[in-house]
Write an enzyme that holds these catalytic residues in place. Structure first.
Site, PDB file in Angstrom:
ATOM      1  N   PHE A  52    -140.524 -44.891  16.198  1.00  0.00           N
ATOM      2  CA  PHE A  52    -142.101 -45.078  16.415  1.00  0.00           C
ATOM      3  C   PHE A  52    -143.099 -44.060  15.832  1.00  0.00           C
ATOM      4  O   PHE A  52    -144.222 -44.552  15.397  1.00  0.00           O
ATOM      5  CB  PHE A  52    -142.291 -44.984  17.961  1.00  0.00           C
ATOM      6  N   ASP A 110    -139.086 -27.450  12.322  1.00  0.00           N
ATOM      7  CA  ASP A 110    -139.064 -27.385  13.711  1.00  0.00           C
ATOM      8  C   ASP A 110    -140.414 -27.603  14.360  1.00  0.00           C
ATOM      9  O   ASP A 110    -140.901 -26.407  14.636  1.00  0.00           O
ATOM     10  CB  ASP A 110    -138.182 -26.579  14.253  1.00  0.00           C
ATOM     11  N   TYR A 234    -131.481 -43.786  33.130  1.00  0.00           N
ATOM     12  CA  TYR A 234    -132.717 -43.558  32.462  1.00  0.00           C
ATOM     13  C   TYR A 234    -133.788 -43.130  33.464  1.00  0.00           C
ATOM     14  O   TYR A 234    -133.767 -41.898  33.426  1.00  0.00           O
ATOM     15  CB  TYR A 234    -133.064 -44.599  31.521  1.00  0.00           C
ATOM     16  N   VAL A 273    -133.534 -50.187  19.102  1.00  0.00           N
ATOM     17  CA  VAL A 273    -132.268 -49.681  18.228  1.00  0.00           C
ATOM     18  C   VAL A 273    -132.797 -48.103  17.630  1.00  0.00           C
ATOM     19  O   VAL A 273    -133.631 -48.415  16.692  1.00  0.00           O
ATOM     20  CB  VAL A 273    -131.462 -50.216  17.587  1.00  0.00           C
TER      21      VAL A 273
END
Ligand code: NAI
Ligand code: NA
Length: 396
Positions: A52, A110, A234, A273
């Protein structure tokens, strides 16, 4: 070398530079085909290299001619070993953006660290002055906390009791039953620390403190809800606690942005996915049934279609941003349609190793999984020798 997919468990160890380039080009073409979006012009995307976040960067650049800074954590290629796919995606994105005359720079490291935040703030200050949209799209299994030094690891577990349901190994197509033992309190704390809203707040606070947010700046993070089938593992599991925290954070960030008229949103997106979702038990079986139904109904979307709709019809439609009763943007609306969910629930009961190839879209799942790594794209010569060590223009 000739690059082929090499699987280990739920991950693919190789990725294809030309295929990843094709993936990015296809997404750019899609955005161009849908016409301009009257959106933000200076955009920071945190988690910009895949999924995304990549779609958000492409939509901003090629839908609104935005200057973009992308932050991600990817492995560059080394002699004889391919890069991680997000590296190739970002290399291709920058090349295409620069060809189109758009500003695009990237920071690889990071995002949870003070150092990468510092580098990003300095780059904004030097090149853009301020940003008017910040997309927060990190998906990570770990976070080294920049203040406490604690290394938090997120887990995907139910809370309260063992969860047992069907799952599929999408490589073999075997449908089996899986049982996942419940999380303890530490698991919950750690998962919230990695995938909750604290780091999003840290980013926005840091940007605001140095006057790098434009008047009316918007920030968006991504969440998921899903059906009752996957709820135990979830939304009511450890990751759901982190998403609850992320969603609550949107309100506290909005409060902190009052002085500049800014706003924070969470957008609830569709199940897709990605590297992250493939590792969650039960979800791949759900996705393979969902894809089948949504494709039959003509309402299937990938990341780029989802984010194009988010920008065009929600964030920058010209009217108020539509939200649900909890203040969230919903682009999972087609996934969650009653008729779609009723059909998936019925198929779920019928799903076995024998029936899944016909009642589910296992082939579509596998194709999308290979696509993540740059494989299975039309127009790419996978038999060709690929020796080029691909660099990212703003990094190399
Ligand atoms: P992804 O795995 O495709 O992308 C993750 C991004 O984060 C990559 O750009 C990666 O380089 C970056 N990243 C990871 N750790 C980092 C670190 N320490 N520092 C800097 N960058 C780092 O994941 P995806 O699926 O696009 O997820 C993004 C968000 O969307 C997550 O919050 C996820 O929960 C949410 N979401 C995902 C759905 C799905 O089905 N995949 C559905 C709805 C929401
Ligand atoms: Na992303």
């Amino acid at each position: 070398m000739i690059i082929e997919p090499r699987m280990r468990g739920f991950i693919c160890l190789t990725s294809h530079p030309k295929g990843s380039e094709q993936n990015v080009k296809n997404q750019i073409e899609y955005i161009k085909s849908k016409g301009p979006i009257d959106g933000a012009k200076k955009v920071l995307v945190i988690g910009a290299s895949t999924g995304f976040g990549l779609a958000s960067r492409i939509t901003s650049a090629f839908g609104s001619d935005a200057a973009t800074i992308g932050v991600f954590f990817e492995k560059p290629p080394v002699e004889g070993k391919t890069a991680s796919p997000g590296w190739y995606n970002s290399a291709a994105f920058e090349t295409e953006a620069h060809k189109a005359g758009l500003y695009a720079k990237s920071i690889n490291g990071d995002a949870f660290s003070n150092e990468i935040k510092r580098q990003t703030l300095d780059l904004i200050k030097a090149d853009l002055g301020q940003v008017d949209l910040i997309i927060y799209s990190l998906a990570s299994p770990v976070r080294l906390h920049p203040v406490t030094g604690v290394l938090h690891r997120s887990v995907l577990k139910p809370i309260g009791q063992t969860f047992t349901n069907k799952t599929v190994d999408f490589h073999t197509g075997n449908v089996t039953e899986v049982s996942i033992a419940p999380a303890n309190d530490e698991d919950i704390t750690n998962t919230v620390a990695v995938m909750g809203g604290e780091d999003w707040t840290m980013w926005i606070d840091a940007l605001k403190a140095e006057n790098l947010l434009a008047e009316g700046a918007t920030t968006v993070a991504y969440s998921y809800i899903g059906p009752s089938l996957t709820e135990a593992v979830y939304r009511k599991g450890t990751i759901g606690r982190a998403k609850d925290d992320l969603e609550a954070t949107a309100f506290s960030i909005t409060d902190s942005l009052k002085s500049i008229g800014g706003k924070a949103y969470v957008s609830v997106n569709k199940a897709l996915v990605t590297q992250a979702s493939s590792a969650i038990p039960v979800i791949p079986l759900y996705i393979s049934l969902l894809y089948k139904i949504m494709k039959e109904e003509g309402i299937h979307e990938g990341c780029i279609e989802q984010i194009q709709r988010l920008f065009k019809d929600r964030l920058y439609s010209g009217s108020d941003v539509p939200v649900d009763e909890k203040g969230r943007i919903r682009i999972d609306d087609w996934e969650m349609r009653d008729d779609v969910q009723e059909k998936v629930a019925k198929l779920w009961l019928e799903a076995t190793t024998e029936t899944l190839p016909s009642i589910g879209d296992l082939a579509g799942y596998r194709n999308d999984f290979l696509n993540l790594f740059g494989f299975e794209f039309a127009g790419v010569d996978y038999a060709a020798d690929t020796n080029e060590v691909v660099g990212i223009e703003s990094i190399k």
